[in-house]
Design an enzyme around this catalytic site. Sequence first.
Site, PDB file in Angstrom:
ATOM      1  N   LYS A  82     -89.650 -38.159  -5.123  1.00 28.34           N
ATOM      2  CA  LYS A  82     -90.135 -39.326  -5.854  1.00 28.34           C
ATOM      3  C   LYS A  82     -90.711 -40.298  -4.830  1.00 28.34           C
ATOM      4  CE  LYS A  82     -88.496 -42.903  -9.088  1.00 28.34           C
ATOM      5  NZ  LYS A  82     -87.310 -43.446  -9.809  1.00 28.34           N
ATOM      6  N   SER A 157     -88.056 -43.827 -14.738  1.00 28.72           N
ATOM      7  CA  SER A 157     -89.206 -43.963 -13.874  1.00 28.72           C
ATOM      8  C   SER A 157     -89.505 -42.712 -13.048  1.00 28.72           C
ATOM      9  CB  SER A 157     -88.989 -45.157 -12.936  1.00 28.72           C
ATOM     10  OG  SER A 157     -87.857 -44.918 -12.107  1.00 28.72           O
ATOM     11  N   SER A 181     -83.138 -43.632 -14.746  1.00 24.65           N
ATOM     12  CA  SER A 181     -84.391 -42.976 -14.368  1.00 24.65           C
ATOM     13  C   SER A 181     -84.292 -41.555 -13.847  1.00 24.65           C
ATOM     14  CB  SER A 181     -85.133 -43.818 -13.336  1.00 24.65           C
ATOM     15  OG  SER A 181     -85.732 -44.903 -13.995  1.00 24.65           O
TER      16      SER A 181
END
Length: 491
Positions: A82, A157, A181
């Site tokens: 990420k 996210s 997330s």
Amino acid sequence: MTQNSKPLHDLTVAELAGQLRAREVSAVEAAQHFLARAASHASLGAYLAMDDEVTLAQARAADARLAAGSAGPLEGVPMAHKDIFVTKDFPSTAGSRMLEGYRSPFDATVVRKLAESGVVTLGKLNCDEFAMGSANENSAYHPVRNPWDLTRVPGGSSGGSAAAVAARLVPAATGTDTGGSIRQPASFCGITGIKPTYGRASRYGMIAFASSLDQGGPMARTAEDCALLLTAMCGPDPDRDSTSLDVPAEDFTRSLNDSLDGLRIGVPKEFFGEGLAPDVRATVDAALEEYQKLGAKLVEITLPRTELSIPVYYIIAPAEASSNLSRFDGVKFGHRAKNYADLVDMYKKTRAEGFGDEVKRRIMIGTYVLSHGYYDAYYLQAQKIRRMIADDFQQAFRFCDVIAGPVAPTVAWKLGGHGNDPLADYLADIFTLPASLAGLPGMSVPAGFGEGGMPVGLQLIGNYFLEAKLLNLAHQLQQVTDFHSRKPEGV
Ligand code: GLN
């Protein structure tokens, strides 16, 4: 193709690591395979940065270690991070214009630890700007599409991570979970993800959103893979993250096969109220039935302040974000406005240009709730209720060993489906926020499919340090169901 003619991208991390160790496939072959897949699925929007040269150099080094017999447990396994984790070999943007083109001089601890176990980095994955969001539509670059239905969001996210794993562009990815997330995008994309106990995985090099909540963890297709990856990611980091816990790393695979006989699963009644969509409810109920067949008992419990977790989180997280994001001032790193009159004007223009709407909204809320005169009314109150939410869990754990329920009230919604209504996104976080506020480990396990054939995740929440128990439950469900191994069409 491999010996048993399963394409490389259909192998789990455990299977691929085994084939690499047996030298049935080389790390370079694996890297090339996944680089090509990422390129041919670029329209999903999952990646923000790739660099074939860097990846292939890492793969060659992994092959050399495999040949020399000095391989790590995950030697040659490709993974992507990420883009909230800083990496020295790839740009790190946190999904923000503010950090466009930024290169960190160091690797995040989690990235370093995975590399030390042999992981080869494929690139950086799209996410909501500074991890603020539930749909990945707050990325400053481009949205991510859900591989199960390209007109829907992947969740957020960590939406790039979830979409990439579900579309088999990479066997596993890192994610971070501040208020859900890891769990929510895992649920929306039909994969497995775990957020460990707060402090288990170092936050060093994870670009900070809300420091008392942020926690990294793995996202993969199976619980076994998550256990392998979590083992590599966790451990104390006392010199670099003062909130990292002084708890030794453990082997999270050790109890995957434990029996669930007699295990008490707490089912919070507040998680099954009016707001829960019927398709999600039916899927979660079916998963709970599977657990009963495996010998577990269901116990009704109460988490009475579940609803309050939304206002509490949306005070505390923006308060911490407003402080953390003050470092982006155009001086030290990242974007700087071109035309300005003086220093203050430079700050203002830099931040106006560099941050997106959601980030600005949270900075404003955060500074407001921390300001003189409102601090007691909002921030302090929120902190007190946060403590009560954590206490509610301890009450509940007197009657059960783990807690199970939905991850999100609905399946993934349509891109643009929440329009310009940030509240609609916030409300959808209701079932993931409580465990985040309490710092408890939580995970999402594929439990079936709901409306529109979209995946539904089952959330499992454990008491502090019971990650191995959660992984055990998830693994057992994956022995009797195949939801985690189904593929979106065209993948
Ligand atoms: N959806 C939540 C938010 O927008 C959680 C995000 C996260 O866990 N990073 O803050």
